[in-house]
Design a protein around this motif. Structure first.
Motif, PDB file in Angstrom:
ATOM      1  N   TRP A   1     -25.391   9.205   2.309  1.00  0.00           N
ATOM      2  CA  TRP A   1     -24.781  10.248   2.230  1.00  0.00           C
ATOM      3  C   TRP A   1     -23.410  10.430   2.836  1.00  0.00           C
ATOM      4  N   GLU A   2     -22.931  11.431   2.819  1.00  0.00           N
ATOM      5  CA  GLU A   2     -21.715  11.364   3.286  1.00  0.00           C
ATOM      6  C   GLU A   2     -21.530  12.011   5.189  1.00  0.00           C
ATOM      7  N   ALA A   3     -21.146  10.837   5.273  1.00  0.00           N
ATOM      8  CA  ALA A   3     -21.887  11.378   7.442  1.00  0.00           C
ATOM      9  C   ALA A   3     -20.477  11.851   7.912  1.00  0.00           C
ATOM     10  N   ARG A   4     -19.291  11.901   7.278  1.00  0.00           N
ATOM     11  CA  ARG A   4     -18.111  11.816   8.474  1.00  0.00           C
ATOM     12  C   ARG A   4     -18.359  11.889   9.836  1.00  0.00           C
ATOM     13  N   ARG A   5     -18.210  12.831  10.280  1.00  0.00           N
ATOM     14  CA  ARG A   5     -18.349  11.958  11.759  1.00  0.00           C
ATOM     15  C   ARG A   5     -20.154  12.488  12.745  1.00  0.00           C
ATOM     16  N   ARG A   6     -20.432  12.269  11.439  1.00  0.00           N
ATOM     17  CA  ARG A   6     -21.631  12.902  12.629  1.00  0.00           C
ATOM     18  C   ARG A   6     -22.848  11.627  12.007  1.00  0.00           C
ATOM     19  N   GLN A   7     -22.168  10.600  12.141  1.00  0.00           N
ATOM     20  CA  GLN A   7     -23.467   9.414  12.082  1.00  0.00           C
ATOM     21  C   GLN A   7     -24.279   9.194  12.874  1.00  0.00           C
ATOM     22  N   THR A   8     -23.650   9.552  14.769  1.00  0.00           N
ATOM     23  CA  THR A   8     -24.574   9.501  15.727  1.00  0.00           C
ATOM     24  C   THR A   8     -25.776  10.075  15.929  1.00  0.00           C
ATOM     25  N   GLN A   9     -25.491  11.227  14.930  1.00  0.00           N
ATOM     26  CA  GLN A   9     -26.158  12.678  14.928  1.00  0.00           C
ATOM     27  C   GLN A   9     -27.870  12.338  13.782  1.00  0.00           C
TER      28      GLN A   9
END
Length: 231
Positions: A30-38
């Motif tokens: 998926w296109e995580a953008r800046r949500r990898q941690t979440q």
């Protein structure tokens, strides 16, 4: 079972792979953008649950080590270290450079169709810059070091491609709108489309399984990001 995690760029991917029969059991990209941690651990638990597996079933871990975004690479490696330390039995671990995963789907095809060609795998490095590395058809299990990568702006990438002519080159990565136009006139370069070039953790898992089959693995505590410039 092997868990593969890739968060080196804004494209994130998780896969679960059966080492016994060399099969991909589940994968999500998926296109995580800046949500990898979440997202990362949530999706990992979802995939395990769908397969009716618990984390205790994991015996091996794989992760992309870079190049990529400083934060993304650290998230992937830190997550693998955390999972590895939390499992009751220490898993084997394999770190794979990011561009190896980009190149992997094409190298065997290159060997069959154009064995004298080269593959250039690239990724965006931010601020109009790119990182890239060269692969030959027989380099499927090669893990390039920092010195084997190059970095530069779009003009420098195109110059590097131009210098390799007339050797046919397959160019794989996640292109932006400027790249196809910049390749005009470089008739020896074939740009693989963006959707086909998306990195997938299934490919990371396959590479890691092949490394493990040859006895190649890393120490969890020594796993480090592959940075081409200082953070």
């Amino acid at each position: 079972m092997l868990l593969a995690l890739d968060t080196a760029t804004s494209t994130a991917s998780v896969a679960i792979y059966n080492l016994n029969d060399q099969s991909l059991l589940a994968e999500q990209t998926w296109e995580a953008r800046r949500r990898q941690t979440q997202d990362l651990l949530v999706i990992t638990h979802q995939l395990l649950a769908q397969l009716e597996l618990t984390p205790q079933a994991l015996t091996a871990l794989a992760v992309t080590t870079g190049p990529g975004s400083f934060t993304g690479v650290r998230i992937g490696i830190s997550t693998v270290k955390g999972i590895g330390l939390g499992l009751p039995t220490a898993p084997v671990v394999v770190g794979i450079p990011t561009l190896c995963v980009t190149a992997a789907p094409w190298l065997e095809l290159l060997a069959r169709c154009q064995p004298t060609s080269l593959l250039c795998a690239f990724t965006h490095a931010g601020r109009g810059r790119y990182n890239w590395a060269w692969f030959g058809p027989k380099n499927l299990l090669w893990r390039p070091a920092a010195a084997d990568h190059a970095s530069g702006d779009l003009a420098q990438l195109c110059l590097a491609l131009q210098e390799r002519q007339p050797t046919p080159i397959w160019l794989a990565g996640e292109p932006d709108a400027a790249l196809p136009e910049a390749l005009t006139g470089l008739h020896h370069v074939q740009l693989i489309d963006a959707v086909s070039s998306w990195r997938r953790a299934g490919q990371l898992a396959r590479l890691a399984a092949s490394q493990l089959a040859q006895g190649v693995h890393d120490q969890l505590e020594n796993l480090q990001p592959l940075y081409l410039r200082n953070p």
